[in-house]
Design a protein around this motif. Structure first.
Motif, mmCIF file in Angstrom:
data_model
loop_
_atom_site.group_PDB
_atom_site.id
_atom_site.type_symbol
_atom_site.label_atom_id
_atom_site.label_comp_id
_atom_site.label_asym_id
_atom_site.label_seq_id
_atom_site.Cartn_x
_atom_site.Cartn_y
_atom_site.Cartn_z
ATOM 1 N N SER A 73 0.856 -1.257 -0.068
ATOM 2 C CA SER A 73 0.128 -0.113 -0.059
ATOM 3 C C SER A 73 0.849 1.137 0.056
ATOM 4 C CB SER A 73 -0.958 -0.017 1.092
ATOM 5 O OG SER A 73 -1.482 1.364 1.534
ATOM 6 N N PHE A 74 1.641 1.305 0.917
ATOM 7 C CA PHE A 74 2.764 2.445 0.955
ATOM 8 C C PHE A 74 3.635 2.655 -0.351
ATOM 9 C CE2 PHE A 74 1.110 2.397 5.326
ATOM 10 C CZ PHE A 74 0.748 3.801 5.426
ATOM 11 N N ALA A 75 3.877 1.416 -0.686
ATOM 12 C CA ALA A 75 4.838 1.518 -1.923
ATOM 13 C C ALA A 75 4.037 2.247 -3.002
ATOM 14 C CB ALA A 75 5.244 0.168 -2.394
ATOM 15 N N THR A 76 2.862 2.016 -3.282
ATOM 16 C CA THR A 76 2.210 2.528 -4.311
ATOM 17 C C THR A 76 2.120 4.209 -3.969
ATOM 18 O OG1 THR A 76 -0.123 2.362 -3.299
ATOM 19 C CG2 THR A 76 0.533 0.391 -4.934
ATOM 20 N N ASP A 77 1.849 4.381 -2.740
ATOM 21 C CA ASP A 77 1.886 5.933 -2.565
ATOM 22 C C ASP A 77 2.923 6.635 -2.907
ATOM 23 O OD1 ASP A 77 -0.770 5.615 -1.415
ATOM 24 O OD2 ASP A 77 -0.114 5.592 0.667
ATOM 25 N N TYR A 78 4.175 6.091 -2.537
ATOM 26 C CA TYR A 78 5.493 6.393 -2.891
ATOM 27 C C TYR A 78 5.779 6.702 -4.249
ATOM 28 C CZ TYR A 78 6.365 5.511 2.053
ATOM 29 O OH TYR A 78 6.142 5.366 3.622
ATOM 30 N N ALA A 79 5.329 5.809 -5.074
ATOM 31 C CA ALA A 79 5.441 5.540 -6.591
ATOM 32 C C ALA A 79 4.778 6.790 -7.046
ATOM 33 C CB ALA A 79 5.154 4.289 -7.073
ATOM 34 N N CYS A 80 3.809 6.953 -6.663
ATOM 35 C CA CYS A 80 2.812 7.975 -7.189
ATOM 36 C C CYS A 80 3.252 9.438 -6.772
ATOM 37 C CB CYS A 80 1.343 7.891 -6.592
ATOM 38 S SG CYS A 80 0.457 6.671 -7.615
ATOM 39 N N LEU A 81 3.727 9.674 -5.588
ATOM 40 C CA LEU A 81 4.285 10.773 -5.265
ATOM 41 C C LEU A 81 5.467 11.057 -6.138
ATOM 42 C CD1 LEU A 81 4.198 10.826 -1.375
ATOM 43 C CD2 LEU A 81 3.182 12.529 -2.996
ATOM 44 N N PHE A 82 6.394 10.109 -6.391
ATOM 45 C CA PHE A 82 7.540 10.465 -7.049
ATOM 46 C C PHE A 82 7.086 10.671 -8.588
ATOM 47 C CE2 PHE A 82 11.292 8.527 -9.523
ATOM 48 C CZ PHE A 82 12.383 9.424 -9.100
ATOM 49 N N GLN A 83 6.197 10.004 -9.195
ATOM 50 C CA GLN A 83 5.711 10.172 -10.748
ATOM 51 C C GLN A 83 5.124 11.644 -10.653
ATOM 52 O OE1 GLN A 83 7.167 7.365 -12.506
ATOM 53 N NE2 GLN A 83 5.432 8.024 -13.563
ATOM 54 N N PHE A 84 4.426 12.162 -9.519
ATOM 55 C CA PHE A 84 3.991 13.306 -9.607
ATOM 56 C C PHE A 84 5.170 14.600 -9.634
ATOM 57 C CE2 PHE A 84 2.110 17.008 -6.750
ATOM 58 C CZ PHE A 84 1.543 17.434 -7.762
ATOM 59 N N SER A 85 5.961 14.116 -8.683
ATOM 60 C CA SER A 85 7.226 15.135 -8.492
ATOM 61 C C SER A 85 8.213 14.317 -8.328
ATOM 62 C CB SER A 85 6.801 16.251 -7.487
ATOM 63 O OG SER A 85 7.916 17.147 -7.436
ATOM 64 N N PRO A 86 9.416 14.225 -9.121
ATOM 65 C CA PRO A 86 10.511 13.284 -8.895
ATOM 66 C C PRO A 86 11.428 14.025 -7.793
ATOM 67 C CG PRO A 86 10.244 13.816 -11.396
ATOM 68 C CD PRO A 86 9.115 14.584 -10.570
ATOM 69 N N THR A 87 11.003 15.120 -7.240
ATOM 70 C CA THR A 87 11.944 15.944 -6.193
ATOM 71 C C THR A 87 11.494 15.411 -5.051
ATOM 72 O OG1 THR A 87 10.602 17.979 -6.512
ATOM 73 C CG2 THR A 87 12.593 17.557 -7.850
ATOM 74 N N THR A 88 10.412 14.638 -4.745
ATOM 75 C CA THR A 88 9.606 14.195 -3.491
ATOM 76 C C THR A 88 10.551 13.227 -2.809
ATOM 77 O OG1 THR A 88 8.297 12.947 -4.407
ATOM 78 C CG2 THR A 88 7.394 14.718 -3.962
ATOM 79 N N PHE A 89 11.423 12.678 -3.506
ATOM 80 C CA PHE A 89 12.589 11.653 -3.124
ATOM 81 C C PHE A 89 13.808 11.905 -3.876
ATOM 82 C CE2 PHE A 89 8.364 9.517 -2.277
ATOM 83 C CZ PHE A 89 8.528 9.111 -0.882
ATOM 84 N N GLU A 90 14.607 11.592 -3.122
ATOM 85 C CA GLU A 90 16.210 11.387 -3.347
ATOM 86 C C GLU A 90 16.742 10.345 -3.440
ATOM 87 O OE1 GLU A 90 19.269 14.085 -1.392
ATOM 88 O OE2 GLU A 90 18.088 15.513 -2.016
ATOM 89 N N GLY A 91 17.378 9.998 -4.226
ATOM 90 C CA GLY A 91 18.045 8.691 -4.222
ATOM 91 C C GLY A 91 17.488 7.516 -4.747
ATOM 92 N N VAL A 92 16.463 7.816 -5.700
ATOM 93 C CA VAL A 92 15.822 6.600 -6.404
ATOM 94 C C VAL A 92 16.593 6.521 -7.657
ATOM 95 C CG1 VAL A 92 13.576 6.111 -7.798
ATOM 96 C CG2 VAL A 92 13.612 7.223 -5.541
ATOM 97 N N PRO A 93 17.061 5.475 -7.899
ATOM 98 C CA PRO A 93 18.128 4.943 -8.983
ATOM 99 C C PRO A 93 17.200 5.040 -10.279
ATOM 100 C CG PRO A 93 17.812 3.056 -7.736
ATOM 101 C CD PRO A 93 16.855 4.170 -7.039
ATOM 102 N N ASP A 94 18.037 5.655 -11.341
ATOM 103 C CA ASP A 94 17.313 5.772 -12.759
ATOM 104 C C ASP A 94 15.897 6.127 -12.811
ATOM 105 O OD1 ASP A 94 19.900 4.735 -13.432
ATOM 106 O OD2 ASP A 94 19.260 2.874 -13.472
ATOM 107 N N TYR A 95 15.708 7.455 -12.780
ATOM 108 C CA TYR A 95 14.305 7.911 -12.730
ATOM 109 C C TYR A 95 13.652 7.315 -14.147
ATOM 110 C CZ TYR A 95 10.049 10.974 -13.905
ATOM 111 O OH TYR A 95 9.000 11.312 -14.026
#
Length: 184
Positions: A99-121
């Protein structure tokens, strides 16, 4: 023993487990499908997407917490094997992590600056979901390697919800340890 507990004991355990967890499963799958549709069909940069994700994450946390408190507490009372007990909590933990993985992935898709350190956008939601599944496992277990870091307030709030839920799901079985009857 009450009549409802007697009826519960007569049903096969795994059928009961599925019946008791159907609400969180449907909620998680429904919100996950909703995310995929939103990310692929709608220009999400014009929507207040971060508010949608916070609302969905908060709603899922409440559903999982209430399910654990109300429905699974009855199941714990009749759980007579360690295997069954592990299935109950393993399923709830897996639902929470995904459940939380889907939330994080959506936040990242919405704005790639919400998380730092995700390999290969990547623009692929499913590709990013893999990385955030890893992040969710690390966050849920409270290991926190620090390789992926939430940088926005929204991402930090969702991470705090996952940490709250992980503590709750660990404390709940410990608080109910006297109610758990394991044979053998």
């Amino acid at each position: 023993m009450s009549d409802s507990l007697n009826q519960i004991q007569k049903k096969p355990f795994y059928k009961l487990l599925l019946g008791r967890t159907v609400l969180p499963l449907v909620t998680i799958l429904g919100i996950g499908i909703f995310y995929v549709v939103l990310m692929s069909t709608i220009d999400h940069s014009t929507l207040p997407f971060h508010i949608i994700i916070i609302t969905a994450a908060l709603g899922k946390t409440i559903v999982i917490t209430m399910t654990t408190l109300k429905r699974l507490s009855k199941l714990i009372k009749i759980c007579h094997s360690l295997e069954r007990l592990l299935w109950v909590f393993g399923l709830i933990i897996a639902i929470s992590i995904f459940s939380f993985a889907t939330d994080y992935a959506c936040l990242f898709q919405f704005s790639p600056t919400t998380f730092e350190g995700v390999p290969d956008y990547s623009n692929s939601y499913l590709y990013n979901l893999y990385h955030f599944f890893y992040f969710s496992v690390i966050t849920f277990s409270t290991v926190g390697y620090g390789d992926i870091i939430p940088t926005s307030d929204v991402a930090r709030f969702v991470v705090m919800l996952e940490i709250f839920l992980s503590f709750f799901l660990i404390v709940f079985p410990l608080a109910n340890i006297k109610k758990i009857h394991i044979n053998g």
